[in-house]
Design a protein around this motif. Sequence first.
Motif, short mmCIF file in Angstrom:
data_model
loop_
_atom_site.label_atom_id
_atom_site.label_comp_id
_atom_site.label_asym_id
_atom_site.label_seq_id
_atom_site.Cartn_x
_atom_site.Cartn_y
_atom_site.Cartn_z
N ILE B 154 -1.55 16.28 40.46
CA ILE B 154 -1.52 15.35 41.59
C ILE B 154 -0.38 14.36 41.39
N GLU B 155 0.03 13.75 42.51
CA GLU B 155 1.11 12.76 42.39
C GLU B 155 0.53 11.47 41.83
N ALA B 156 1.41 10.59 41.40
CA ALA B 156 0.97 9.29 40.90
C ALA B 156 0.25 8.54 42.02
N ILE B 157 -0.83 7.85 41.65
CA ILE B 157 -1.65 7.19 42.65
C ILE B 157 -1.00 5.88 43.06
N SER B 158 -0.74 5.72 44.36
CA SER B 158 -0.09 4.50 44.84
C SER B 158 -1.08 3.36 44.85
N MET B 159 -0.54 2.13 45.05
CA MET B 159 -1.39 0.94 45.03
C MET B 159 -2.41 0.96 46.17
N THR B 160 -1.98 1.39 47.37
CA THR B 160 -2.90 1.42 48.51
C THR B 160 -4.03 2.41 48.24
N LEU B 161 -3.69 3.56 47.67
CA LEU B 161 -4.72 4.57 47.39
C LEU B 161 -5.68 4.04 46.33
N ARG B 162 -5.14 3.34 45.33
CA ARG B 162 -5.98 2.76 44.28
C ARG B 162 -6.97 1.76 44.89
N GLU B 163 -6.47 0.95 45.84
CA GLU B 163 -7.35 -0.02 46.52
C GLU B 163 -8.44 0.70 47.30
#
Lengths: 303, 224
Positions: B154-163
């Motif tokens: 998977i791609e690195a998890i972005s900040m919005t996705l983490r939220e």
Amino acid sequence: TFQHYFKRINLRRNDLRRSGLTMVTQLSNAEVQFIIDGVEQDFRSDGRAAEDYRQIELETRVLPNTNGSARCKLGKSEVLVGVKAEVVDVDVHAPHIGKLMITADLSAVASPKFVGKGSEALENDITNVLSFLYNSTETVPLKDLCIVKGESCWLLNIDVLFVQCGGNLFDVASIALKAALYSTTLPTVRVSGEGIEMEMEVSDDPYHVWKLDVSSCPICVTLHQIGSSFAVDLSEEEVACSEGYLHVGVMPDGEVSSMEKAGAGNIDPTTLLEMVEVGVRVGEEIHRQLNKQLDAERSLAKL
Amino acid sequence: KQWYQRRVRGSRYRGEVGDIVVGRITEVQQKKWKVDCGSRLDCQLQLSSVYLPGNVLRRKNLNDELMMREYFSEGDLICAEVAEVGNLDGMLKIHMRTHEKYGKLPEGLLIKVPSVLIKRSKLHFHRLPCNATVILGSNGFVWVGPHFIPEQPIEAISMTLRETIARLGNVIRALAAYGVQLFDTIILTGYDISLKYKVKELLKPEVMEHIAQESYEHSQHQTL
């Protein structure tokens, strides 16, 4: 580099399993990576920042047959602190001050791991950290606990009982300890006569009491190193991803009363200084909130 | 008519054939893995019932047996389906029927809720419109994470996705704390209601109660 880190974390799991610091000892590498990335970006799995504590519930004067008591809940951890005072002979090396004895007890109710001797190691750790926190005479004014110089003084027996263990045991114990000392009332002692004819009368009157001065009592802030960053008030999953940790004893005015590094794993020297700085900042804020709530509770009682 | 009462807390998960579960590998044994699903006994995952890398289903030879730990090792989270329930002891045998959804779970969050709260439905694997995936294991293990295809990085998890993942996790915890049955629409309702709070505010008991209550009422209105 993550593979290297996973190997270290896996080695630490036996240490964690034995110590009882966390009930969660198995996580997948993927979960560990998620948690570490979160802490490094200052956004943890539950949305908290690295410096955020969870909600703390506090109640004092919960045990009727003690001089002072408090019950504190932080996350899933719950601790009960009781203070019982007795009149004893002074220490030969310190004849003008009173004494404090702190003991930690992990109830078997908290985890089946704590049955019998299983809790000894962790109990000793907690006892040592809390005793070290209150080691200096500048924390609790021990001079106030002296009744007759060279003869008798008050000994405060402080029992810390863990009813539920859900991470961050040291911090919750220190907060409950301060609250218990705040609520502690000691009977006034009337001393008459001198030498062999000296008589001490401990008052029976429940209103003839005095309160301890807890304005310099410290609390413990535990900071764990996770990946290349650090955080306070870790949940059990986060503890399973951390390496070394640091206990910082913070007094209400921001002074550091004690510092202890623990856990298997090293802490970077520059990170260490940052950790102390953050620990002091977080500790001061907790003291502020704690004092506000304790004063509010005391004024309720007066009504 | 006969009525029976199921305990919400304190009772362990009792599997049925066809349930989708999320489990954690506890042991690697000869030709099988032992998986912790929150039931009385650990589940069994046979080597013969998994797809090999490259989505190949073939007879496993000695080499595959030696490579078992490379595939799933202790601590890994997996998603699988219950194939059999043992007659005498109730031990579950799980398998991975297709390769699109079952397999090792990547970076994400695991939340344990009482298994009674997971409604048995056709779909347990939900790809939500907010870019996150929620797997509602019938055993009460709920996994929240990014969209993924098993075996593919998977791609690195972005900040919005983490939220988003953190917010969904807190909403699920709030619903579970108040005994609300979990399924995809109620989780999405809870998510929408929670948007007016910051993610970390969702940890407060008053906020949790508010979200659980409103989500439940909203779902009741929808069924009417």
